[in-house]
Design a protein around this motif. Sequence first.
Motif, PDB file in Angstrom:
ATOM      1  N   ILE A  41      37.008  39.365  35.483  1.00 50.32           N
ATOM      2  CA  ILE A  41      37.426  38.478  36.800  1.00 50.32           C
ATOM      3  C   ILE A  41      37.747  37.277  36.977  1.00 50.32           C
ATOM      4  N   VAL A  42      36.529  36.388  36.367  1.00 50.71           N
ATOM      5  CA  VAL A  42      36.392  35.063  35.911  1.00 50.71           C
ATOM      6  C   VAL A  42      38.388  34.551  36.093  1.00 50.71           C
TER       7      VAL A  42
ATOM      8  N   GLU B  82      39.428  48.324  45.965  1.00 51.58           N
ATOM      9  CA  GLU B  82      41.054  47.469  46.629  1.00 51.58           C
ATOM     10  C   GLU B  82      41.390  45.994  45.781  1.00 51.58           C
ATOM     11  N   LEU B  83      40.373  46.193  44.694  1.00 52.10           N
ATOM     12  CA  LEU B  83      41.127  45.164  44.396  1.00 52.10           C
ATOM     13  C   LEU B  83      40.792  46.037  43.072  1.00 52.10           C
ATOM     14  N   MET B  84      41.220  46.839  42.471  1.00 55.99           N
ATOM     15  CA  MET B  84      41.994  47.758  41.600  1.00 55.99           C
ATOM     16  C   MET B  84      43.003  47.822  41.900  1.00 55.99           C
ATOM     17  N   LEU B  85      43.728  47.859  43.136  1.00 58.60           N
ATOM     18  CA  LEU B  85      44.912  48.294  44.341  1.00 58.60           C
ATOM     19  C   LEU B  85      46.426  47.044  43.763  1.00 58.60           C
TER      20      LEU B  85
ATOM     21  N   MET C 156      41.483  53.408  35.417  1.00 61.66           N
ATOM     22  CA  MET C 156      41.432  53.732  36.927  1.00 61.66           C
ATOM     23  C   MET C 156      41.391  55.395  37.205  1.00 61.66           C
ATOM     24  N   SER C 157      42.330  56.258  36.562  1.00 59.02           N
ATOM     25  CA  SER C 157      42.011  57.475  37.305  1.00 59.02           C
ATOM     26  C   SER C 157      40.543  57.949  37.459  1.00 59.02           C
ATOM     27  N   LYS C 158      39.814  57.212  36.432  1.00 67.62           N
ATOM     28  CA  LYS C 158      38.222  58.159  36.720  1.00 67.62           C
ATOM     29  C   LYS C 158      37.729  57.671  37.937  1.00 67.62           C
ATOM     30  N   ALA C 159      38.362  56.695  38.933  1.00 61.16           N
ATOM     31  CA  ALA C 159      37.623  55.869  39.571  1.00 61.16           C
ATOM     32  C   ALA C 159      37.406  57.003  40.808  1.00 61.16           C
TER      33      ALA C 159
ATOM     34  N   MET D 290      49.316  39.016  31.857  1.00 61.78           N
ATOM     35  CA  MET D 290      47.487  38.935  31.703  1.00 61.78           C
ATOM     36  C   MET D 290      46.073  38.626  32.752  1.00 61.78           C
ATOM     37  N   ALA D 291      46.649  38.014  33.746  1.00 59.99           N
ATOM     38  CA  ALA D 291      45.334  37.801  34.711  1.00 59.99           C
ATOM     39  C   ALA D 291      45.423  38.911  35.378  1.00 59.99           C
ATOM     40  N   PHE D 292      46.515  39.422  35.673  1.00 61.66           N
ATOM     41  CA  PHE D 292      45.994  40.901  36.312  1.00 61.66           C
ATOM     42  C   PHE D 292      45.730  41.754  35.800  1.00 61.66           C
ATOM     43  N   MET D 293      45.683  42.078  34.074  1.00 62.14           N
ATOM     44  CA  MET D 293      45.112  42.891  33.277  1.00 62.14           C
ATOM     45  C   MET D 293      44.019  42.466  33.805  1.00 62.14           C
ATOM     46  N   LEU D 294      43.089  41.443  33.150  1.00 64.49           N
ATOM     47  CA  LEU D 294      41.846  41.483  32.919  1.00 64.49           C
ATOM     48  C   LEU D 294      41.584  41.333  34.808  1.00 64.49           C
ATOM     49  N   LEU D 295      41.886  40.828  35.601  1.00 70.74           N
ATOM     50  CA  LEU D 295      41.332  41.612  37.027  1.00 70.74           C
ATOM     51  C   LEU D 295      41.470  42.956  38.332  1.00 70.74           C
ATOM     52  N   LEU D 296      41.955  43.724  36.956  1.00 72.54           N
ATOM     53  CA  LEU D 296      42.578  44.956  36.784  1.00 72.54           C
ATOM     54  C   LEU D 296      40.731  45.446  36.502  1.00 72.54           C
ATOM     55  N   ALA D 297      40.998  45.347  35.120  1.00 73.53           N
ATOM     56  CA  ALA D 297      40.209  45.480  34.519  1.00 73.53           C
ATOM     57  C   ALA D 297      38.849  45.456  34.949  1.00 73.53           C
ATOM     58  N   GLY D 298      38.382  43.541  35.243  1.00 75.61           N
ATOM     59  CA  GLY D 298      37.488  43.841  36.267  1.00 75.61           C
ATOM     60  C   GLY D 298      37.082  44.647  37.267  1.00 75.61           C
ATOM     61  N   GLY D 299      37.908  44.663  38.357  1.00 74.20           N
ATOM     62  CA  GLY D 299      38.039  45.619  39.478  1.00 74.20           C
ATOM     63  C   GLY D 299      36.919  47.274  39.479  1.00 74.20           C
TER      64      GLY D 299
END
Length: 521
Positions: free
Chosen positions: A14-15, A144-147, A272-275, A117-126
């Motif tokens: 996320i950071v 919601e952060l994943m979305l 993400m589908s595992k969530a 790349m920023a969005f990919m890292l944020l998605l992983a963090g979510g």
Amino acid sequence: MFQIVLPLVVLLPIVGGILTLFLPQARHGLIRGFALAVSGLTLLGSLVLALVYAQKTVSLFSEATYGISLPWIPAIGINLTLNVDGISVVLIVLTALLALVCIGASYRLETKVKHYMAFMLLLAGGIIGVFAASNLFLFYIFWELMLIPAYFLVGSWGSGRRVYAALKFVIFTSVGSLLMLAGIIALGVFYQRSTGCAYTLDLGTLLNGIVDPATGQVSCKLSLDHTAQIWLLLAFAAAFAVKIPFVPFHNWQPDTYSAAPAPVTALIAGAMSKAGAYGFLRFCIPLFPLAIQDLAPLFRTLAVIGILYCAVLALVQVDVKRLLAYSSISHLGVVMLGMFAFNAQGAEGSVLQMVNHGITTAALFLIAGFIEERTGTRKLTDFGGIATKVPVLATVMLIAALSSLGLPGLNSFTGEFLSLLGAFRNNVWFGTIATIVVVPAAWYMLRFFQGMMVGRLPKAGPVVAQLRKGALPDIRLGEFVVILPLLALIVYIGLQPNFITALLHSSVANTIQNLGVLFVK
């Protein structure tokens, strides 16, 4: 150790994603290197987390040593509470691995690299946050952060009807998420009224109550009547069923998976589908034991419908990514059927198959992306007999395809076998019907491989044009390095699944203990 490593694993991507936005736009090499470094450190931290956890024994969120809790808005029971057990740990490691692989697979991207790349890292963090959060409100924030990054990744870097697919994805998931939020708020109210204690949304307190250290007496333990459990379960299930997705809530998934770039699809489908499945296992089963047993036949029926219906749909697809999308739904139906068997084999097989599905489906989507990048098409009718031109890529694809159809000796066989065994022990009819999926699964996977690599080439088309120009290279070194960890795990887990199931056993047992069913070892 957990108080240090766990927050770092959650916060690093996320950071890192936020810091990526401050890097120079034109320095693509620097941006890619930074994103790879952050995802690599996240994977390293998750492995440390797993190794430390493997040395201990844990009950479900009952020991402070397995997490951290800091007050945030204590007046309304909202704390920054992170905890892990065996289920969480293996899914966090899976997400961190896929984030590194998918970011590495994006090395040829040249469009808006910094934001991607920023969005990919944020998605992983979510996604990691979802698996680590044990305060329900914090869980919702990560949910919601994943979305948000997923929406932009699909809508900005996708192809075809990418905006339509992104909007459809948001609408489906937002409706379910809002119903879950209402359920989360209501759960805290029910807790306060039934116990007379302060409003809280911490899962450990809801499940285990508050233990007096002097006397050992338990107080403030959640008690819900049957009707309340039913309504709360339906509210939570509205979000989880969309994310899995269950049929008939699956309509968004084929459009999103086919429109998104291959590495994005791999991360969404693989992690993400595992969530959704995790949400059922982590929250619905232990919190609403009476309701979950009442509604289990409904969920088993939806799982079986999804297994067979989507397998048949996969058989008739011409678009490779849509074929893999329907295949993904079908295999996740096996995951859910094993989970709702409520026995050792089914539950452990369910979580093991979450990991296996994440590895295999990510590999398949990445391979489909490699081929589409070379040929400009993903229609099966445009391909045929290219294995002689790309023998290494064909071999890699064959390994992933055989894993997907559950070949003994590869990873998916063990997870599917345990899940279906659990389903048989619970209900012979459900187990028998679900096992029929082996036939169409083998059919569509062989059709997928043979149609691209072994069949006859059409007389004209984009693939033929590339071959005539001599512009159809075999797998590149960078591509092979990226996908090699997934191939290695496909083989290793198939031969030695015990290193995962050993982490899961006590956590799965504690998760379903409230159901009052015999847990067979």
